[in-house]
Design an enzyme around this catalytic site. Structure first.
Site, mmCIF file in Angstrom:
data_model
loop_
_atom_site.group_PDB
_atom_site.id
_atom_site.type_symbol
_atom_site.label_atom_id
_atom_site.label_comp_id
_atom_site.label_asym_id
_atom_site.label_seq_id
_atom_site.Cartn_x
_atom_site.Cartn_y
_atom_site.Cartn_z
ATOM 1 N N CYS A 59 -7.586 6.958 0.737
ATOM 2 C CA CYS A 59 -8.763 6.154 0.389
ATOM 3 C C CYS A 59 -9.926 6.329 1.359
ATOM 4 O O CYS A 59 -10.978 5.715 1.179
ATOM 5 C CB CYS A 59 -8.387 4.676 0.310
ATOM 6 S SG CYS A 59 -7.849 3.978 1.883
ATOM 7 N N CYS A 77 -3.208 4.435 5.314
ATOM 8 C CA CYS A 77 -3.387 3.021 5.620
ATOM 9 C C CYS A 77 -2.137 2.269 5.170
ATOM 10 O O CYS A 77 -1.238 2.848 4.552
ATOM 11 C CB CYS A 77 -4.634 2.469 4.928
ATOM 12 S SG CYS A 77 -4.538 2.479 3.127
ATOM 13 N N HIS A 84 2.698 7.381 -0.102
ATOM 14 C CA HIS A 84 2.911 8.694 0.520
ATOM 15 C C HIS A 84 4.395 9.057 0.540
ATOM 16 O O HIS A 84 4.768 10.184 0.179
ATOM 17 C CB HIS A 84 2.349 8.693 1.944
ATOM 18 C CG HIS A 84 2.611 9.970 2.685
ATOM 19 N ND1 HIS A 84 1.970 11.159 2.385
ATOM 20 C CD2 HIS A 84 3.469 10.249 3.717
ATOM 21 C CE1 HIS A 84 2.411 12.111 3.186
ATOM 22 N NE2 HIS A 84 3.323 11.585 4.008
ATOM 23 N N CYS A 192 7.949 -10.012 16.432
ATOM 24 C CA CYS A 192 6.912 -10.787 17.111
ATOM 25 C C CYS A 192 7.344 -12.250 17.250
ATOM 26 O O CYS A 192 6.926 -12.932 18.191
ATOM 27 C CB CYS A 192 5.583 -10.684 16.370
ATOM 28 S SG CYS A 192 5.608 -11.266 14.658
ATOM 29 N N HIS A 487 2.065 -13.059 11.488
ATOM 30 C CA HIS A 487 2.216 -12.488 12.825
ATOM 31 C C HIS A 487 2.146 -13.599 13.862
ATOM 32 O O HIS A 487 1.295 -14.492 13.777
ATOM 33 C CB HIS A 487 1.124 -11.450 13.087
ATOM 34 C CG HIS A 487 1.263 -10.758 14.410
ATOM 35 N ND1 HIS A 487 2.366 -10.010 14.749
ATOM 36 C CD2 HIS A 487 0.429 -10.706 15.494
ATOM 37 C CE1 HIS A 487 2.206 -9.518 15.973
ATOM 38 N NE2 HIS A 487 1.048 -9.938 16.448
#
Length: 561
Positions: A59, A77, A84, A192, A487
């Site tokens: 993109c 991205c 992909h 995290c 996150h």
């Protein structure tokens, strides 16, 4: 405390990572090593040569996270990584360009591999000067030396321009100026939640002092119990690594594996709840230490470090609405979970006092949440309780209060609620205003009971005049994003400065950033302990020696006796 424990093994990788290593070995890791760019500030990223700003091949976007395929070096991205790998068979592994972290495009998750970790760390070590004469110099000091050596001004400006690209204006001072113990924690694959809570635990003054002053000896623990896995032993290893003086990000893989053994139902690379992890860790420490320590089971007092630091006592009063008789029960707690207050509060009410109603309804306050927690609540008709005086089921009211405060007070904000209509969980994004200094006097049982009965009650089960009710905040765990993909980040308050701990990255921030954050867990410590820890941290040499912490520990040892 030792940094090695041979009885542990690394967490198992995902199957796509295993397949990749069987086919290609470490060739992909070695080929990407020359593209890694390390800075003295503990950050490692992937530098794209001769391409300028990296862009997604699908993109052409350049904002957000970008990932470099380990097979064909194509850049995608976040939205196109799965596309992909679906179009190119076997192209499952990629590297986060900005953070140099391994990413599985099929699992759509970060993954941890110790071999990749070694490649990144070796590149970082090559980029960090080892000469003691220069290792602790700031950028400005190096520029001054260049001037003295007669180097050109143009070269100095180029160096300065590069330094501005690496760090912000506020973060330009060398990390050696940061308090000892500020060290990033590598994300091992959506961990995290673990890193954020670990940062708070590592800097909770009495908890930190216990481990740094050899409160837990893992060698004696292993001889005594014979267990190969011990959560206390492994967190002891984390303390040793974080406070060793090394600034490079640390990978708490052994601790993660140890926690997985304790909480098998949560053993996965999926994102977990930080609050559940906090409770689980304290429970694991309690179970281990409680077996080896004497405990007064009549009083229920536990001498494990988790309870000595975090445990408080809640009081629950249930009053019959017919006869007025009250039934009182006490429950230990290691945290207090409060609902977000939805009543109207003034956005300018930042001082630690009871809030007054205002027309602004978009602001909640921590004090309002605590008021709501200790407010009388009428139990519904389906919750009628048996009254011993009336000898039948009666309507009643319930009121919570705090009988005993802990050394470290953890306040958990309930930001996730269940919708009865949609039958799904959702996140509450309401902003919460919270004070840095907190007086818990209004929420003690003595205050609540006196307010309920007025002047008829003059004493409430013992003297509470010597209880320390003044607290100072030292850590805030925040959550951003949605319930499905969020996150966690921790803000630490050390030497009255705020530091953002975002996995491997540590940066200094203004307090306005902290106040504007979406807090999920807040950690307060008794004011006297905060001041003592702050004074001792300011005078500590930047050295991995642990004996510098003994004066801090002695302060808390007096409280534990």
């Amino acid at each position: 405390m030792s940094l090695r424990n041979p009885s542990y093994t690394n967490p198992k990788p995902c199957k796509h990572l295993e397949d990749y290593k069987l086919r290609h070995g470490l060739s992909g890791y070695k080929s990407i090593q020359r593209h890694l760019k390390a800075t003295p500030h503990g950050r490692t990223s992937v530098e794209m040569l001769n391409t300028g700003v990296p862009r997604c091949n699908s993109c052409n976007g350049f904002q957000g996270r970008l990932y470099l395929c380990l097979i064909c070096n194509s850049v995608s991205c976040l939205d196109h990584t799965l596309l992909h790998t679906q179009s190119e068979d076997g192209h499952d592994l990629a590297v986060d360009i900005e953070r140099a972290e391994l990413y599985c495009c099929v699992c759509c998750d970060q993954v941890y591999d110790p071999d990749f970790d070694k490649v990144v760390m070796s590149k970082h070590n090559m980029g960090v000067p080892r000469d003691d004469k220069h290792g602790d110099e700031s950028i400005g000091e190096r520029l001054v030396k260049r001037r003295r050596l007669g180097l050109g001004v143009a070269e100095e400006l180029v160096d300065l321009k590069k330094s501005k690209q690496l760090v912000s204006m506020r973060d330009r001072r060398d990390k050696s100026c940061y308090p000892l113990g500020l060290r990033g924690l590598n994300n091992l694959g959506s961990t995290c939640f673990m890193n954020s809570v670990l940062q708070a635990l590592l800097h909770a003054p009495p908890f930190r002092n216990y481990f740094l002053s050899e409160g837990h000896n893992h060698e004696a623990c292993r001889r005594r119990s014979g267990d190969r896995l011990c959560l206390s032993c492994d967190i002891d290893v984390v303390f040793s690594a974080v406070f060793s003086g090394d600034r490079a990000p640390y990978s708490p893989a052994h601790f993660l594996y140890s926690w997985w053994q304790h909480s098998a139902n949560l053993a996965s690379y999926e994102q977990q709840d930080a609050h559940e992890f906090f409770i689980s860790v304290l429970d694991g420490i309690h179970e281990k230490e409680d077996k080896s320590r004497n405990r007064n089971r009549d009083s229920g007092d536990c001498q494990c470090i988790a309870h000595r630091v975090f445990s408080g006592l809640l009081r629950s009063d249930v009053t019959c609405m017919t006869c007025g008789s009250t039934s009182t029960t006490y429950d230990p707690c290691v945290d207090i979970s409060v609902d977000l207050d939805t009543s109207n509060f003034s956005p300018t009410d930042t001082v630690n006092k009871r809030s007054k109603p205002n027309e602004n309804s978009s602001i909640s306050t921590l004090l309002g949440c605590l008021d709501l927690f200790t407010r009388q609540e009428k139990l519904g008709s389906e919750q009628k309780l048996f009254c011993e005086t009336c000898q039948e089921m009666r309507d009643s009211v319930k009121q919570m209060s705090i009988r005993r405060l802990p050394l470290v007070l953890c306040l958990h904000i309930k930001r996730f609620e269940h919708s009865a209509v949609r039958k799904t969980w959702r996140k509450i994004d309401r902003y919460l205003q919270f004070p840095f200094s907190l007086d818990m006097t209004p929420y003690l049982s003595s205050s609540i009971v006196r307010n309920r009965f007025g002047n008829r009650i003059f004493s409430v089960e013992g003297d509470e005049s010597d209880i320390n009710t003044d607290f100072e905040i030292f850590a805030v765990v925040t959550h951003s994003g949605t319930l499905e993909s969020g996150h966690y980040v921790t803000y630490l308050r050390l030497r009255n400065r705020w530091y953002k701990c975002d996995d491997a990255w540590i940066t200094e921030v203004d307090e306005e950033i902290v106040r504007a954050s979406q807090c999920y867990m807040m950690f307060y410590v008794q004011k006297m302990l905060y001041q003592k820890a702050d004074e001792d941290l300011s005078s500590l040499p930047l050295s991995p020696r642990r004996d510098a912490y003994l004066p801090i520990a002695s302060c808390c040892e007096r409280l534990f006796k």
